[in-house]
Design an enzyme around this catalytic site. Sequence first.
Site, PDB file in Angstrom:
ATOM      1  N   LYS A  11       3.223  16.928 -12.306  1.00 33.38           N
ATOM      2  CA  LYS A  11       3.583  17.778 -13.435  1.00 33.38           C
ATOM      3  C   LYS A  11       2.661  17.501 -14.636  1.00 33.38           C
ATOM      4  CE  LYS A  11       8.415  18.131 -11.921  1.00 33.38           C
ATOM      5  NZ  LYS A  11       9.829  17.799 -12.236  1.00 33.38           N
ATOM      6  N   TYR A  51      11.163  27.650  -9.726  1.00 33.48           N
ATOM      7  CA  TYR A  51      12.459  27.032 -10.034  1.00 33.48           C
ATOM      8  C   TYR A  51      13.600  28.055 -10.056  1.00 33.48           C
ATOM      9  CZ  TYR A  51      10.548  22.374 -11.128  1.00 33.48           C
ATOM     10  OH  TYR A  51       9.978  21.117 -11.041  1.00 33.48           O
ATOM     11  N   PHE A  59      19.253  23.356 -18.458  1.00 34.22           N
ATOM     12  CA  PHE A  59      17.926  22.786 -18.728  1.00 34.22           C
ATOM     13  C   PHE A  59      16.769  23.668 -18.235  1.00 34.22           C
ATOM     14  CE2 PHE A  59      19.587  20.905 -14.760  1.00 34.22           C
ATOM     15  CZ  PHE A  59      18.597  21.250 -13.865  1.00 34.22           C
ATOM     16  N   ARG A  87      10.039  12.809  -0.672  1.00 33.77           N
ATOM     17  CA  ARG A  87      11.107  12.627  -1.672  1.00 33.77           C
ATOM     18  C   ARG A  87      11.384  11.133  -1.912  1.00 33.77           C
ATOM     19  NH1 ARG A  87      13.222  16.946  -4.635  1.00 33.77           N
ATOM     20  NH2 ARG A  87      15.263  15.963  -4.602  1.00 33.77           N
ATOM     21  N   ASN A 114       9.645  13.718 -15.587  1.00 32.64           N
ATOM     22  CA  ASN A 114       9.700  12.853 -14.394  1.00 32.64           C
ATOM     23  C   ASN A 114       8.464  12.947 -13.498  1.00 32.64           C
ATOM     24  OD1 ASN A 114      10.283  15.298 -13.265  1.00 32.64           O
ATOM     25  ND2 ASN A 114      12.270  14.726 -12.395  1.00 32.64           N
ATOM     26  N   HIS A 117       6.846  16.573  -8.627  1.00 32.36           N
ATOM     27  CA  HIS A 117       7.757  17.448  -7.879  1.00 32.36           C
ATOM     28  C   HIS A 117       7.515  17.249  -6.392  1.00 32.36           C
ATOM     29  CE1 HIS A 117       9.783  21.053  -6.366  1.00 32.36           C
ATOM     30  NE2 HIS A 117       8.727  21.169  -5.574  1.00 32.36           N
ATOM     31  N   GLU A 128       7.511  27.068  -0.981  1.00 31.60           N
ATOM     32  CA  GLU A 128       6.715  26.574  -2.108  1.00 31.60           C
ATOM     33  C   GLU A 128       5.227  26.574  -1.765  1.00 31.60           C
ATOM     34  OE1 GLU A 128      10.324  23.829  -3.938  1.00 31.60           O
ATOM     35  OE2 GLU A 128       8.589  22.820  -3.091  1.00 31.60           O
TER      36      GLU A 128
HETATM   37  P1  DAT Z   1      13.976  17.432  -8.138  1.00 31.64           P
HETATM   38  O1  DAT Z   1      12.757  17.642  -9.008  1.00 31.64           O
HETATM   39  O2  DAT Z   1      14.221  15.955  -7.901  1.00 31.64           O
HETATM   40  O3  DAT Z   1      13.937  18.232  -6.859  1.00 31.64           O
HETATM   41  P2  DAT Z   1      15.863  19.406  -9.124  1.00 31.64           P
HETATM   42  O4  DAT Z   1      15.223  20.357  -8.181  1.00 31.64           O
HETATM   43  O5  DAT Z   1      17.345  19.278  -9.097  1.00 31.64           O
HETATM   44  O6  DAT Z   1      15.256  17.933  -8.968  1.00 31.64           O
HETATM   45  O7  DAT Z   1      15.464  19.786 -10.613  1.00 31.64           O
HETATM   46  C1  DAT Z   1      14.150  20.200 -10.910  1.00 31.64           C
HETATM   47  C2  DAT Z   1      13.707  19.521 -12.173  1.00 31.64           C
HETATM   48  O8  DAT Z   1      14.556  19.913 -13.237  1.00 31.64           O
HETATM   49  C3  DAT Z   1      13.791  17.989 -12.154  1.00 31.64           C
HETATM   50  O9  DAT Z   1      12.667  17.393 -11.559  1.00 31.64           O
HETATM   51  C4  DAT Z   1      13.896  17.672 -13.606  1.00 31.64           C
HETATM   52  C5  DAT Z   1      14.704  18.827 -14.160  1.00 31.64           C
HETATM   53  N1  DAT Z   1      16.112  18.459 -14.226  1.00 31.64           N
HETATM   54  C6  DAT Z   1      16.973  18.312 -13.188  1.00 31.64           C
HETATM   55  N2  DAT Z   1      18.201  17.963 -13.616  1.00 31.64           N
HETATM   56  C7  DAT Z   1      18.104  17.876 -14.970  1.00 31.64           C
HETATM   57  C8  DAT Z   1      19.024  17.564 -16.006  1.00 31.64           C
HETATM   58  N3  DAT Z   1      20.284  17.247 -15.731  1.00 31.64           N
HETATM   59  N4  DAT Z   1      18.562  17.572 -17.279  1.00 31.64           N
HETATM   60  C9  DAT Z   1      17.279  17.898 -17.561  1.00 31.64           C
HETATM   61  N5  DAT Z   1      16.367  18.211 -16.635  1.00 31.64           N
HETATM   62  C10 DAT Z   1      16.772  18.208 -15.362  1.00 31.64           C
HETATM   63 MG    MG Z   2      14.006  20.254  -6.556  1.00 30.47          MG
END
Ligand code: DAT
Ligand code: MG
Length: 151
Positions: A11, A51, A59, A87, A114, A117, A128
């Site tokens: 990212k 997304y 968020f 992962r 974080n 991805h 994707e």
């Molecule tokens: P991942 O990236 O581990 O697959 P995800 O698909 O649930 O997680 O969410 C995509 C991204 O969105 C994640 O990397 C960071 C952000 N995100 C997820 N949960 C969040 C939250 N509770 N508050 C803020 N950002 C969040």
């Molecule tokens: Mg995800």
Amino acid sequence: MSSEQTFIAIKPDGVQRGLVGPIITRFEQRGYKLVAMKLVSPSKEHLEKHYEDLADKPFYKGLVTYMLSGPICAMVWEGREAVKTGRTLLGATNPMASAPGTIRGDYAIDVGRNVCHGSDAVESAKKEIDLWFKKEELMSYKPANFDWIYE
Ligand code: DAT
Ligand code: MG
């Protein structure tokens, strides 16, 4: 050898913080094969599509803004159980819950920063990869170390 492909992205924060090399190294050293890679600045529409499953989350808007904040290093990695192990290499979504030794556990603090991805399932990986890469951008080759990694 049954093999999978997964979509991994560094990212904007990961690129800005000089983590492209260290993150690639983790996948290389584990034994995965780099199949495609590019530095890109995708459109808002592209990131909203990426997304789309999270569109109703509070968020979501901030997430898309964050993803638009700089170039992203988009990659495809291949090998046995590449999706699940990818992962594991990344760590938990929230870096505060990520174990040391994982990418997020070693390099991140805030869930909204974080650094990486990774696809969460074989089906989403296919979607994707299709969204981020053209067919001809995916390389097909046998790495020189293949027989030293797989029995
Ligand atoms: P991942 O990236 O581990 O697959 P995800 O698909 O649930 O997680 O969410 C995509 C991204 O969105 C994640 O990397 C960071 C952000 N995100 C997820 N949960 C969040 C939250 N509770 N508050 C803020 N950002 C969040
Ligand atoms: Mg995800």
